[in-house]
Write an enzyme that holds these catalytic residues in place. Structure first.
Site, PDB file in Angstrom:
ATOM      1  N   ASP A 318       0.832  -1.209   0.000  1.00 34.02           N
ATOM      2  CA  ASP A 318       0.000   0.000   0.000  1.00 34.02           C
ATOM      3  C   ASP A 318       0.872   1.267   0.000  1.00 34.02           C
ATOM      4  O   ASP A 318       2.094   1.191   0.101  1.00 34.02           O
ATOM      5  CB  ASP A 318      -0.897  -0.043   1.248  1.00 34.02           C
ATOM      6  CG  ASP A 318      -1.987   1.009   1.214  1.00 34.02           C
ATOM      7  OD1 ASP A 318      -2.289   1.530   0.129  1.00 34.02           O
ATOM      8  OD2 ASP A 318      -2.539   1.326   2.285  1.00 34.02           O
ATOM      9  N   GLU A 321       2.578   5.393  -3.831  1.00 36.15           N
ATOM     10  CA  GLU A 321       2.608   6.409  -4.909  1.00 36.15           C
ATOM     11  C   GLU A 321       3.937   7.157  -4.910  1.00 36.15           C
ATOM     12  O   GLU A 321       4.322   7.587  -5.998  1.00 36.15           O
ATOM     13  CB  GLU A 321       1.436   7.379  -4.731  1.00 36.15           C
ATOM     14  CG  GLU A 321       0.075   6.737  -4.898  1.00 36.15           C
ATOM     15  CD  GLU A 321      -0.287   5.766  -3.785  1.00 36.15           C
ATOM     16  OE1 GLU A 321       0.140   6.013  -2.638  1.00 36.15           O
ATOM     17  OE2 GLU A 321      -0.968   4.767  -4.060  1.00 36.15           O
ATOM     18  N   ASP A 430      -9.079   3.727  -2.392  1.00 31.77           N
ATOM     19  CA  ASP A 430     -10.049   4.116  -1.362  1.00 31.77           C
ATOM     20  C   ASP A 430     -11.323   4.704  -1.950  1.00 31.77           C
ATOM     21  O   ASP A 430     -11.466   5.924  -2.061  1.00 31.77           O
ATOM     22  CB  ASP A 430      -9.404   5.130  -0.412  1.00 31.77           C
ATOM     23  CG  ASP A 430      -8.224   4.521   0.325  1.00 31.77           C
ATOM     24  OD1 ASP A 430      -8.103   3.288   0.322  1.00 31.77           O
ATOM     25  OD2 ASP A 430      -7.432   5.281   0.900  1.00 31.77           O
TER      26      ASP A 430
HETATM   27  C1  GLC Z   1      -4.951   3.234   2.776  1.00 33.89           C
HETATM   28  C2  GLC Z   1      -5.388   2.028   1.964  1.00 33.89           C
HETATM   29  C3  GLC Z   1      -6.489   1.304   2.685  1.00 33.89           C
HETATM   30  C4  GLC Z   1      -5.992   0.893   4.071  1.00 33.89           C
HETATM   31  C5  GLC Z   1      -5.520   2.122   4.846  1.00 33.89           C
HETATM   32  C6  GLC Z   1      -4.867   1.760   6.177  1.00 33.89           C
HETATM   33  O1  GLC Z   1      -5.951   4.175   2.854  1.00 33.89           O
HETATM   34  O2  GLC Z   1      -5.777   2.391   0.671  1.00 33.89           O
HETATM   35  O3  GLC Z   1      -6.925   0.191   1.960  1.00 33.89           O
HETATM   36  O4  GLC Z   1      -7.005   0.252   4.776  1.00 33.89           O
HETATM   37  O5  GLC Z   1      -4.563   2.824   4.077  1.00 33.89           O
HETATM   38  O6  GLC Z   1      -3.774   0.944   5.995  1.00 33.89           O
END
Ligand code: GLC
Length: 723
Positions: A318, A321, A430
């Site tokens: 995650d 970017e 998200d």
């Molecule tokens: C980001 C991710 C999401 C995750 C959150 C906490 O917003 O896109 O899927 O739950 O971080 O890790």
């Protein structure tokens, strides 16, 4: 500028000296280039070291592609910025998301792919109705033109160039439950027990950031997860795969091994003064590993051993970017401003500091101020910005090749670049628990499939904001046809597990998930068939049907070759309008997959009924689907002994059933089974044929095939064959 002809269809035009991105699988060293002045279809202008490509669009031209972007499936009418951005509010006016997939199809004319990893702006019939204006932030890039009028061929050429889609393990086709966060082992066990106790199938539970010690990557909080290995094996024995999150930011903390190793070996990205760049993400101040450096990738990739040694093969990378909440300097300046206001009576200023707090995140200036040491030289992140997520994922995959060779893995990443689809996949980031985001999900599912991401999906039920039982039901019904079937929700929002609402909702969701499990043989076979043939697994109607209406349909899609999904995506609806192109269709309104509530439709446009507990789907004329009717709790629980073939056959229909061990690449060495099933209409009934192709090392477990075939009047014919 120079050009090289790659195939009968594809020509590469090279501007300047581009950064080699890894998007293509082509051997570039063998290319012979010729000088050239212009490129087909486009006019070229240069302005301040930017190249602007302009394409004339005619009234009826349809433009598809651009992978993970907002807007309609036909991309006309909007500006798209390809610059990886962590923006959790996907409202219609937003131009940038997490990924960059600069592949475009001008339907029935040609296609193109611009291989450039910095910022690109696609203005498609926005400034001018009849123009596509592409601004490339450099004069060093490659553009490939796919010169064929056949859209399917354009996609094939693109996938030959950038690689075959990645294939996850079979369990990844099951239902998956996520939440930010299930904070400890006890909560996850409770979730797991609920699935089994309530007789709701599920294959995976995700571990969001709270499993870590203070959000430090590659650590496990021992207070929340005492005896982690035992916990993992307990979950495995219940049939659950755990999927931990991995974030790139490494917390600056003396004595923390990942940090210390990174510092010692100079593995982190540098700032303008050649110091390690500092950015703030979940753990506080962090450094970013320089994944564009092969040595860093080697180091990082092997870190996943912490999990793979315990048998974990699912991960989500995650925040890559990379997302930056703020940097120390901008936060300090901001706090100074707030401080000054302390003694004043604040009015208008409140709005300014409020908005400024939000604007501290992901500023362009941050990305211009840190650097990568790549084998091709030193580059600012801004110049190659769209590659960070891909290279983080490449680090992971290169690690897997060593630590779990020949094991298939589920690997989601949030950010990605063209070519990412051949090593892993993405989820759509998200989204929100909004009805409008179901349509966004459907459009993106199709356009990502066009770009090679055959296995992908959105957060089902919606990530941000509070969902409702009806929204979760309709979204979970859509999810039956989404390759990645994952329900996820954000911290502080309403829970979305199937039992989080009321008994009626739970019952509907149980039946919905059970339909997905019954369809696994169809979905898994068709997934392999589509990777083989390089035809998207989830297809927009325009790839199958030529009528004008189909070209503009965005909320219906083909799943494999036989099923058309027509999900209900409006609140309080008792059905929906559908377009049934070219063929007759068999409508199957499913509330429980064991009952066939079917009806034949002639081609045309209809309003069809589908109550809240009913999933509308259509089977194409002269095609077959296969089901496993035996109930299972998770995919690998039992081997399948009996297949049910449901067909709508007015002349003849065929299906190739595929199966393998579901977890290795041994299928590449012939260890798989294929069963070719064909059904032909004869006078007063049908002729059934089965042909099995299996290797000695992988023998099919199927003993019986039950046929249930419907003719043009909807009359049912049955047959049972042993194999
Ligand atoms: C980001 C991710 C999401 C995750 C959150 C906490 O917003 O896109 O899927 O739950 O971080 O890790």
């Amino acid at each position: 500028m120079k050009k090289a002809k790659l195939t009968e269809i594809t020509t590469l035009y090279r501007f300047g000296i581009p950064f080699e991105t890894d998007a293509t699988v082509f051997k570039k060293n063998d290319l012979t280039f010729k000088k050239c002045e212009k490129i087909d279809y486009f006019s070229i202008t240069e302005k301040e070291n930017k190249i602007i490509l302009t394409l004339k669009l005619f009234k009826d031209d349809k433009v598809y592609g651009l992978g993970e972007t907002l807007g309609s499936l036909n991309k006309r009418g909007k500006v798209y910025k390809l610059y990886a951005t962590d923006d959790p509010i996907h409202t219609p006016e937003k131009d940038a998301l997490y990924g960059s997939h600069p592949f475009v199809i001008i339907s029935n004319k040609f296609g193109f792919f611009i291989d450039y990893p910095g910022e690109m702006i696609f203005d498609i019939s926005y400034t001018k109705l009849d123009k596509m204006i592409i601004t490339i932030n450099s004069n060093n890039f490659d553009i490939y033109i796919f010169d064929t009028k056949k859209d399917v061929e354009v996609i094939r050429e693109y996938l030959k160039l950038t690689g075959k889609p990645y294939i996850p393990p079979k369990w990844a086709f099951g239902y998956q439950q996520c939440r930010w966060s299930y904070p400890d082992a006890e909560t996850i066990k409770e979730v797991a027990n609920n699935f089994r106790k309530r007789n709701i199938p599920c294959d995976a539970i995700y571990m969001d950031i709270d499993y870590m010690e203070n959000y430090k990557v590659f650590t496990i909080d021992e207070n929340k997860f005492p005896n982690f290995p035992e916990f993992v094996s307990e979950m495995k024995s219940m049939g659950f795969n755990l999927v931990p999150i991995v974030d790139p930011g490494v917390k600056i903390e003396k004595g923390y091994d990942v940090y210390e190793e990174g510092i010692k070996n100079e593995y982190f990205c540098k700032d303008e003064n050649d110091k390690n760049f500092v950015a703030t993400v979940w753990p506080g101040y962090t450094h970013f590993p320089d994944f564009l450096n092969p040595e860093v990738r080697k180091w990082w990739g092997e870190k996943y051993k912490l999990f793979t040694d315990l048998g974990i093969t699912g991960f989500w990378n995650d925040m890559n970017e990379p997302s930056i909440f703020f940097v120390p300097k901008t936060l300090k300046e901001y706090l100074k401003k707030v401080d000054k206001l302390k003694e004043k009576e604040v009015g208008l200023e409140f709005f300014m500091i409020k908005d400024e707090a939000v604007s501290l995140s992901n500023r362009r200036e941050y990305y211009k101020s840190f650097y990568h040491n790549t084998p091709q030289g030193k580059y600012s992140n801004d110049e190659i910005h769209n590659l960070y997520g891909y290279y983080m994922t490449k680090a992971t995959v290169e690690g897997f090749e060593k630590i779990i060779p020949n094991k298939r893995y589920l690997l989601l990443s949030r950010s990605s670049y063209a070519g990412h689809h051949r090593i892993a996949t993405i989820w759509m980031g998200d989204n929100m628990s909004w009805w409008e985001h179901m349509l966004v999900n459907i459009r993106m599912l199709q356009s990502l499939n066009l770009s090679g991401f055959f296995y992908t999906g959105a957060d089902i039920g919606g990530f941000g904001s509070n969902t409702s039982p009806e929204l979760v039901i309709r979204w979970m019904q859509l999810g039956v046809f989404s390759p990645l079937y994952r329900n996820h929700s954000a911290l502080g929002t309403r829970h979305q597990e199937p039992w989080a609402f009321d008994e009626y909702t739970e019952e509907i969701l149980r039946n919905t998930i059970k339909l997905r499990y019954a369809l696994i043989p169809y979905l898994y076979s068709e997934f392999f068939n589509s990777v083989d043939s390089l035809i998207p697994f989830i297809s927009p109607l325009f790839l199958y049907f030529n009528d004008e209406i189909s070209k503009n349909i965005e909320d219906q899609f083909m799943v494999g070759n036989s099923i058309m999904a027509t999900p209900v995506i409006q609140p309080n609806a008792k059905g929906r309008y559908v377009h049934l192109p070219e063929h007759k269709w068999l409508y199957w309104k499913v509330s429980n997959y064991k009952y066939r509530n079917v009806k034949v439709y002639e081609p045309g446009d209809y309003y069809i009924d589908a109550d809240l507990n009913e999933i509308p789907m259509f089977i194409k004329e002269n095609s077959l689907i296969v089901l496993n009717e035996e109930e299972i709790n998770y995919i690998n629980e039992k081997s399948i002994k009996e297949l049910t073939v449901i067909g709508f056959v007015t002349d003849s229909g065929e299906f190739t059933y595929f199966d393998d061990d579901g977890e290795t690449y041994n299928f590449k060495n012939g260890k798989y089974v294929k069963i070719n099933i064909s059904v032909k209409k004869i006078e007063n009934g049908y002729n059934y044929e089965i042909e099995k192709d299996e290797s000695e090392d992988f023998v099919s477990t199927i003993e019986i095939i039950k046929f249930e075939i419907y003719d043009e009047k909807g009359e049912k014919y049955t047959e049972v064959l042993e194999i």
